[in-house]
Design a protein around this motif. Structure first.
Motif, PDB file in Angstrom:
ATOM      1  N   VAL A   9      18.472  59.486  67.543  1.00 58.46           N
ATOM      2  CA  VAL A   9      17.870  60.812  67.386  1.00 58.46           C
ATOM      3  C   VAL A   9      17.939  61.270  65.928  1.00 58.46           C
ATOM      4  CG1 VAL A   9      17.948  63.235  68.099  1.00 58.46           C
ATOM      5  CG2 VAL A   9      18.525  61.434  69.743  1.00 58.46           C
ATOM      6  N   ILE A  10      16.811  61.788  65.452  1.00 60.29           N
ATOM      7  CA  ILE A  10      16.746  62.467  64.153  1.00 60.29           C
ATOM      8  C   ILE A  10      16.574  63.949  64.425  1.00 60.29           C
ATOM      9  CG2 ILE A  10      15.414  62.788  62.044  1.00 60.29           C
ATOM     10  CD1 ILE A  10      14.504  59.874  62.311  1.00 60.29           C
ATOM     11  N   VAL A  11      17.474  64.770  63.884  1.00 61.67           N
ATOM     12  CA  VAL A  11      17.356  66.220  63.990  1.00 61.67           C
ATOM     13  C   VAL A  11      16.913  66.750  62.632  1.00 61.67           C
ATOM     14  CG1 VAL A  11      18.525  68.389  64.512  1.00 61.67           C
ATOM     15  CG2 VAL A  11      19.180  66.301  65.730  1.00 61.67           C
ATOM     16  N   ARG A  12      15.666  67.171  62.545  1.00 58.67           N
ATOM     17  CA  ARG A  12      15.146  67.749  61.303  1.00 58.67           C
ATOM     18  C   ARG A  12      15.408  69.249  61.324  1.00 58.67           C
ATOM     19  NH1 ARG A  12      11.832  64.486  58.047  1.00 58.67           N
ATOM     20  NH2 ARG A  12      11.363  66.412  56.926  1.00 58.67           N
ATOM     21  N   ILE A  13      15.976  69.781  60.240  1.00 59.00           N
ATOM     22  CA  ILE A  13      16.412  71.174  60.231  1.00 59.00           C
ATOM     23  C   ILE A  13      15.771  71.917  59.062  1.00 59.00           C
ATOM     24  CG2 ILE A  13      18.398  72.733  60.117  1.00 59.00           C
ATOM     25  CD1 ILE A  13      20.107  70.389  61.168  1.00 59.00           C
ATOM     26  N   ASN A  14      15.094  73.000  59.377  1.00 57.00           N
ATOM     27  CA  ASN A  14      14.556  73.914  58.359  1.00 57.00           C
ATOM     28  C   ASN A  14      14.797  75.327  58.880  1.00 57.00           C
ATOM     29  OD1 ASN A  14      13.315  74.854  56.071  1.00 57.00           O
ATOM     30  ND2 ASN A  14      11.245  74.568  56.835  1.00 57.00           N
ATOM     31  N   SER A  15      16.017  75.834  58.682  1.00 51.51           N
ATOM     32  CA  SER A  15      16.415  77.102  59.286  1.00 51.51           C
ATOM     33  C   SER A  15      17.445  77.809  58.418  1.00 51.51           C
ATOM     34  CB  SER A  15      17.011  76.861  60.680  1.00 51.51           C
ATOM     35  OG  SER A  15      17.650  78.022  61.176  1.00 51.51           O
ATOM     36  N   ILE A  37      23.763  69.256  70.682  1.00 52.24           N
ATOM     37  CA  ILE A  37      23.648  68.101  69.786  1.00 52.24           C
ATOM     38  C   ILE A  37      24.874  67.203  69.903  1.00 52.24           C
ATOM     39  CG2 ILE A  37      23.471  67.364  67.372  1.00 52.24           C
ATOM     40  CD1 ILE A  37      21.843  69.887  66.841  1.00 52.24           C
ATOM     41  N   ARG A  38      26.067  67.788  70.052  1.00 54.33           N
ATOM     42  CA  ARG A  38      27.270  66.979  70.220  1.00 54.33           C
ATOM     43  C   ARG A  38      27.205  66.166  71.512  1.00 54.33           C
ATOM     44  NH1 ARG A  38      28.816  64.709  66.931  1.00 54.33           N
ATOM     45  NH2 ARG A  38      30.680  64.122  68.091  1.00 54.33           N
ATOM     46  N   HIS A  39      26.597  66.746  72.545  1.00 51.24           N
ATOM     47  CA  HIS A  39      26.434  66.009  73.803  1.00 51.24           C
ATOM     48  C   HIS A  39      25.542  64.788  73.598  1.00 51.24           C
ATOM     49  CE1 HIS A  39      26.094  65.081  77.992  1.00 51.24           C
ATOM     50  NE2 HIS A  39      24.815  65.412  78.058  1.00 51.24           N
ATOM     51  N   ILE A  40      24.488  64.943  72.802  1.00 46.23           N
ATOM     52  CA  ILE A  40      23.621  63.801  72.494  1.00 46.23           C
ATOM     53  C   ILE A  40      24.398  62.745  71.726  1.00 46.23           C
ATOM     54  CG2 ILE A  40      21.562  63.057  71.239  1.00 46.23           C
ATOM     55  CD1 ILE A  40      20.393  65.833  71.700  1.00 46.23           C
ATOM     56  N   ALA A  41      25.199  63.200  70.733  1.00 52.23           N
ATOM     57  CA  ALA A  41      25.935  62.270  69.875  1.00 52.23           C
ATOM     58  C   ALA A  41      26.973  61.457  70.640  1.00 52.23           C
ATOM     59  CB  ALA A  41      26.606  63.038  68.739  1.00 52.23           C
ATOM     60  N   GLU A  42      27.379  61.937  71.809  1.00 56.87           N
ATOM     61  CA  GLU A  42      28.296  61.167  72.632  1.00 56.87           C
ATOM     62  C   GLU A  42      27.609  59.964  73.280  1.00 56.87           C
ATOM     63  OE1 GLU A  42      29.734  63.954  75.427  1.00 56.87           O
ATOM     64  OE2 GLU A  42      30.996  65.052  73.991  1.00 56.87           O
ATOM     65  N   GLU A  43      26.277  59.998  73.327  1.00 55.16           N
ATOM     66  CA  GLU A  43      25.516  58.947  74.010  1.00 55.16           C
ATOM     67  C   GLU A  43      24.788  58.010  73.053  1.00 55.16           C
ATOM     68  OE1 GLU A  43      25.807  58.712  77.228  1.00 55.16           O
ATOM     69  OE2 GLU A  43      26.952  60.583  77.396  1.00 55.16           O
ATOM     70  N   LYS A  44      24.430  58.499  71.856  1.00 54.37           N
ATOM     71  CA  LYS A  44      23.611  57.696  70.938  1.00 54.37           C
ATOM     72  C   LYS A  44      23.765  58.237  69.525  1.00 54.37           C
ATOM     73  CE  LYS A  44      20.624  58.991  73.805  1.00 54.37           C
ATOM     74  NZ  LYS A  44      19.449  59.000  74.677  1.00 54.37           N
ATOM     75  N   LEU A  81      16.007  70.665  77.293  1.00 48.96           N
ATOM     76  CA  LEU A  81      15.323  69.552  76.638  1.00 48.96           C
ATOM     77  C   LEU A  81      16.330  68.608  75.986  1.00 48.96           C
ATOM     78  CD1 LEU A  81      12.483  68.430  75.600  1.00 48.96           C
ATOM     79  CD2 LEU A  81      13.080  69.565  73.476  1.00 48.96           C
ATOM     80  N   LEU A  82      17.312  69.161  75.281  1.00 47.89           N
ATOM     81  CA  LEU A  82      18.292  68.311  74.604  1.00 47.89           C
ATOM     82  C   LEU A  82      19.197  67.590  75.600  1.00 47.89           C
ATOM     83  CD1 LEU A  82      19.227  70.577  71.554  1.00 47.89           C
ATOM     84  CD2 LEU A  82      17.592  68.685  71.675  1.00 47.89           C
ATOM     85  N   LYS A  83      19.455  68.197  76.738  1.00 46.14           N
ATOM     86  CA  LYS A  83      20.214  67.513  77.793  1.00 46.14           C
ATOM     87  C   LYS A  83      19.429  66.306  78.312  1.00 46.14           C
ATOM     88  CE  LYS A  83      22.612  68.412  82.180  1.00 46.14           C
ATOM     89  NZ  LYS A  83      21.969  67.375  83.005  1.00 46.14           N
ATOM     90  N   GLU A  84      18.119  66.506  78.518  1.00 45.51           N
ATOM     91  CA  GLU A  84      17.270  65.396  78.952  1.00 45.51           C
ATOM     92  C   GLU A  84      17.224  64.310  77.890  1.00 45.51           C
ATOM     93  OE1 GLU A  84      12.616  64.531  80.275  1.00 45.51           O
ATOM     94  OE2 GLU A  84      13.294  66.574  79.836  1.00 45.51           O
ATOM     95  N   LEU A  85      17.175  64.712  76.621  1.00 46.41           N
ATOM     96  CA  LEU A  85      17.156  63.749  75.528  1.00 46.41           C
ATOM     97  C   LEU A  85      18.433  62.918  75.516  1.00 46.41           C
ATOM     98  CD1 LEU A  85      16.054  62.504  72.964  1.00 46.41           C
ATOM     99  CD2 LEU A  85      16.707  64.570  71.725  1.00 46.41           C
ATOM    100  N   ALA A  86      19.568  63.567  75.760  1.00 44.20           N
ATOM    101  CA  ALA A  86      20.841  62.847  75.788  1.00 44.20           C
ATOM    102  C   ALA A  86      20.883  61.823  76.913  1.00 44.20           C
ATOM    103  CB  ALA A  86      21.994  63.836  75.938  1.00 44.20           C
ATOM    104  N   GLU A  87      20.227  62.139  78.028  1.00 43.02           N
ATOM    105  CA  GLU A  87      20.310  61.289  79.216  1.00 43.02           C
ATOM    106  C   GLU A  87      19.179  60.274  79.328  1.00 43.02           C
ATOM    107  OE1 GLU A  87      20.394  64.216  82.262  1.00 43.02           O
ATOM    108  OE2 GLU A  87      22.458  64.864  81.825  1.00 43.02           O
TER     109      GLU A  87
END
Length: 306
Positions: A84-90, A105-112, A71-77
């Motif tokens: 992108v907002i990554v909400r974290i509760n973990s 997440i780093r792969h996404i950050a390379e694109e946007k 899913l995150l790979k598709e989001l990056a592409e």
């Protein structure tokens, strides 16, 4: 036509009218369902096809997940996802799972542009996910940090002794399947476990130092395993500002003009099928029921806090 025949034909007409009504009802109901599906599918396609800010939620225990990574790979592409907002509760999870999430997440950050919004807890593996983004927004009372690694397992040898149970094991070498809750941990096995912990902690510590530009005493203080509030984390350089999604959108706008006016669309891995398919899947998978048994003999590295 006598009275008997009239009654017969009248009953047939009533029966035909009732069956026609129900046929019409079911046809209309089926058409309504189809229409709802088409409209819902079309609106979903429109949401994801037009420009938007994607929101991805990291909740609970962080483990390895092929579906999440895909899913995150598709989001990056996906060009329509402008930011992108990554909400974290973990509170964290396995180190391997957190490492995989970090890479995605780093792969996404390379694109946007990608920003993290911390909720109640974003500790250990949850903080690894946050560190993968380029800007971290936290609530003042959020629990974060817990930069460290832990491996735990029970020692049930005393219970077995009291019950008079002896456990026979045949191994190819003394370090095979060590440590184990079914026998006392040898010094050699303890050294191997401590080496794994040290290696994983060094990776975690260096990651924080690189991503947050910390070194020396500042990094030592941040990576002492403690949990911090968002306010303390801000002073230590572990996060960038106090706030929530509003502040996150302001930062995204500073990185890419126009994104603050875009709709925010949730991206999520589809939920699992109902209970019965899940049970059947577990019965046929070593990660299901058998996987739970294997936890008795194969400890996992966890980066859990607080």
């Amino acid at each position: 036509m006598d009275a008997l025949e009239r009654d017969f034909y009248e009953e047939r007409r009533r029966t035909w009218r009732r069956s026609a009504f129900w046929r019409g009802f079911f046809v209309a109901f089926a058409l309504l369902l189809i229409l709802m599906f088409v409209v819902g599918f079309s609106s979903a396609r429109i949401d994801f096809a037009r420009d938007h800010v994607a929101r991805y939620q990291v909740d609970g225990f962080i483990g390895d997940s092929a579906e999440r990574d895909a899913l995150l790979k598709e989001l990056a592409e996906t060009d329509a996802a402008r930011a992108v907002i990554v909400r974290i509760n973990s509170p964290g999870g396995t180190t391997a799972g957190a490492e995989a999430l970090y890479a995605s997440i780093r792969h996404i950050a390379e694109e946007k542009p990608v920003v993290a919004v911390l909720s109640e807890v974003a500790a250990s593996g949850g903080y690894i996910a946050a560190a993968a983004t380029d800007h971290i927004v936290t609530r003042g009372s959020t629990l974060t940090g817990s930069i460290g690694v832990i491996m735990e397992y029970p020692d049930v040898t005393g219970v077995l002794d009291r019950l008079g149970i002896e456990w026979e094991t045949y191994r190819s070498s003394p370090l095979k399947a060590e440590p184990s809750p079914l026998r006392q941990t040898s010094e050699a096995a303890r050294e191997v476990s401590e080496a794994m912990i040290a290696d994983t902690f060094l990776w975690f510590r260096d990651l924080v130092g690189e991503r947050r530009e910390l070194s020396g005493p500042s990094l030592d203080e941040a990576a002492n395993g403690a949990v911090f509030t968002g306010r303390v984390a801000l002073d230590m350089g572990l996060v960038d500002e106090i706030g929530g999604e509003t502040e996150a959108l302001v930062w995204l706008e500073s990185q890419r003009n126009g994104v603050a006016d875009l709709p925010v669309v949730d991206w999520a891995v589809p939920e699992e099928d109902p209970l019965i398919p899940s049970i059947l899947g577990s019965l046929g998978s070593t990660d299901g029921i058998l996987g739970e048994i294997s936890l008795l003999r194969v400890p996992k590295l966890y980066s859990i806090g607080p």
